[in-house]
Design a protein around this motif. Structure first.
Motif, PDB file in Angstrom:
ATOM      1  N   ASN A  34       0.833  -1.213   0.000  1.00 12.24           N
ATOM      2  CA  ASN A  34       0.000   0.000   0.000  1.00 12.24           C
ATOM      3  C   ASN A  34       0.865   1.260   0.000  1.00 12.24           C
ATOM      4  O   ASN A  34       0.548   2.243  -0.684  1.00 12.24           O
ATOM      5  N   TYR A  35       1.957   1.235   0.742  1.00 13.86           N
ATOM      6  CA  TYR A  35       2.887   2.365   0.791  1.00 13.86           C
ATOM      7  C   TYR A  35       3.440   2.644  -0.605  1.00 13.86           C
ATOM      8  O   TYR A  35       3.429   3.780  -1.083  1.00 13.86           O
ATOM      9  N   ARG A  36       3.911   1.590  -1.257  1.00 12.50           N
ATOM     10  CA  ARG A  36       4.496   1.747  -2.597  1.00 12.50           C
ATOM     11  C   ARG A  36       3.469   2.219  -3.620  1.00 12.50           C
ATOM     12  O   ARG A  36       3.781   3.057  -4.468  1.00 12.50           O
ATOM     13  N   ALA A  55      -0.594  16.095   0.967  1.00 16.25           N
ATOM     14  CA  ALA A  55      -0.220  16.027   2.387  1.00 16.25           C
ATOM     15  C   ALA A  55      -0.907  14.856   3.075  1.00 16.25           C
ATOM     16  O   ALA A  55      -0.296  14.162   3.903  1.00 16.25           O
ATOM     17  N   ARG A  56      -2.161  14.613   2.730  1.00 17.14           N
ATOM     18  CA  ARG A  56      -2.906  13.501   3.339  1.00 17.14           C
ATOM     19  C   ARG A  56      -2.280  12.160   2.969  1.00 17.14           C
ATOM     20  O   ARG A  56      -2.103  11.290   3.826  1.00 17.14           O
ATOM     21  N   ILE A  57      -1.909  11.999   1.717  1.00 16.84           N
ATOM     22  CA  ILE A  57      -1.292  10.742   1.269  1.00 16.84           C
ATOM     23  C   ILE A  57       0.065  10.561   1.953  1.00 16.84           C
ATOM     24  O   ILE A  57       0.399   9.469   2.421  1.00 16.84           O
ATOM     25  N   LYS A  58       0.853  11.624   2.029  1.00 15.97           N
ATOM     26  CA  LYS A  58       2.161  11.531   2.685  1.00 15.97           C
ATOM     27  C   LYS A  58       2.015  11.215   4.170  1.00 15.97           C
ATOM     28  O   LYS A  58       2.793  10.433   4.724  1.00 15.97           O
ATOM     29  N   GLU A  59       1.024  11.805   4.807  1.00 14.71           N
ATOM     30  CA  GLU A  59       0.780  11.533   6.228  1.00 14.71           C
ATOM     31  C   GLU A  59       0.358  10.080   6.436  1.00 14.71           C
ATOM     32  O   GLU A  59       0.806   9.412   7.362  1.00 14.71           O
ATOM     33  N   LYS A  60      -0.495   9.598   5.555  1.00 11.01           N
ATOM     34  CA  LYS A  60      -0.925   8.210   5.648  1.00 11.01           C
ATOM     35  C   LYS A  60       0.263   7.265   5.472  1.00 11.01           C
ATOM     36  O   LYS A  60       0.379   6.264   6.184  1.00 11.01           O
ATOM     37  N   ARG A  62       3.340   8.003   6.220  1.00 12.32           N
ATOM     38  CA  ARG A  62       4.143   8.107   7.439  1.00 12.32           C
ATOM     39  C   ARG A  62       3.578   7.168   8.511  1.00 12.32           C
ATOM     40  O   ARG A  62       4.327   6.450   9.181  1.00 12.32           O
ATOM     41  N   HIS A  63       2.260   7.117   8.615  1.00  9.32           N
ATOM     42  CA  HIS A  63       1.625   6.206   9.567  1.00  9.32           C
ATOM     43  C   HIS A  63       1.871   4.745   9.182  1.00  9.32           C
ATOM     44  O   HIS A  63       2.057   3.893  10.059  1.00  9.32           O
ATOM     45  N   ARG A  64       1.885   4.477   7.891  1.00  9.67           N
ATOM     46  CA  ARG A  64       2.172   3.109   7.443  1.00  9.67           C
ATOM     47  C   ARG A  64       3.579   2.684   7.878  1.00  9.67           C
ATOM     48  O   ARG A  64       3.778   1.556   8.338  1.00  9.67           O
ATOM     49  N   LEU A  65       4.556   3.587   7.734  1.00  9.29           N
ATOM     50  CA  LEU A  65       5.922   3.258   8.157  1.00  9.29           C
ATOM     51  C   LEU A  65       5.982   2.998   9.657  1.00  9.29           C
ATOM     52  O   LEU A  65       6.663   2.068  10.108  1.00  9.29           O
ATOM     53  N   GLU A  66       5.268   3.807  10.426  1.00  8.88           N
ATOM     54  CA  GLU A  66       5.226   3.581  11.876  1.00  8.88           C
ATOM     55  C   GLU A  66       4.616   2.219  12.191  1.00  8.88           C
ATOM     56  O   GLU A  66       5.101   1.502  13.070  1.00  8.88           O
TER      57      GLU A  66
END
Length: 89
Positions: A34-36, A55-60, A62-66
């Motif tokens: 999903n990240y890719r 910004a929303r996609i990048k934030e999501k 970032r949450h995926r990486l966490e």
């Protein structure tokens, strides 16, 4: 076993954690995918998106990486506890 209202309830299922590592690995794989896909989508469609959508996609992501880091930590915990490992070998 009766609960407070007098209804008979089922006993809880035993805690079977033998497949937790496999499930976590599948979730990590899906989250990376999903990240890719989100990164690829941004590369192709960034010019069409609003700054808020980007910004929303990048934030999501970032949450995926966490989440990925957290799931990897859980795998370490599970393997240290001996869960998810076939002990018959």
């Amino acid at each position: 076993m009766a609960n407070q209202s007098g209804h008979i309830s089922k006993p809880p299922k035993p805690d079977d954690r033998s497949d937790n590592v496999g499930k976590l690995q599948d979730m990590i794989h899906d989250t990376i995918e999903n990240y890719r896909e989100a990164e690829d989508y941004l590369k192709v469609h960034a010019e069409e998106l609003s700054p808020e959508e980007i910004a929303r996609i990048k934030e999501k992501n970032r949450h995926r990486l966490e989440s990925i880091h957290g799931m990897r930590d859980e795998i370490v915990d599970e393997t240290e506890d001996g869960n998810g490992i076939n002990k018959d070998r």
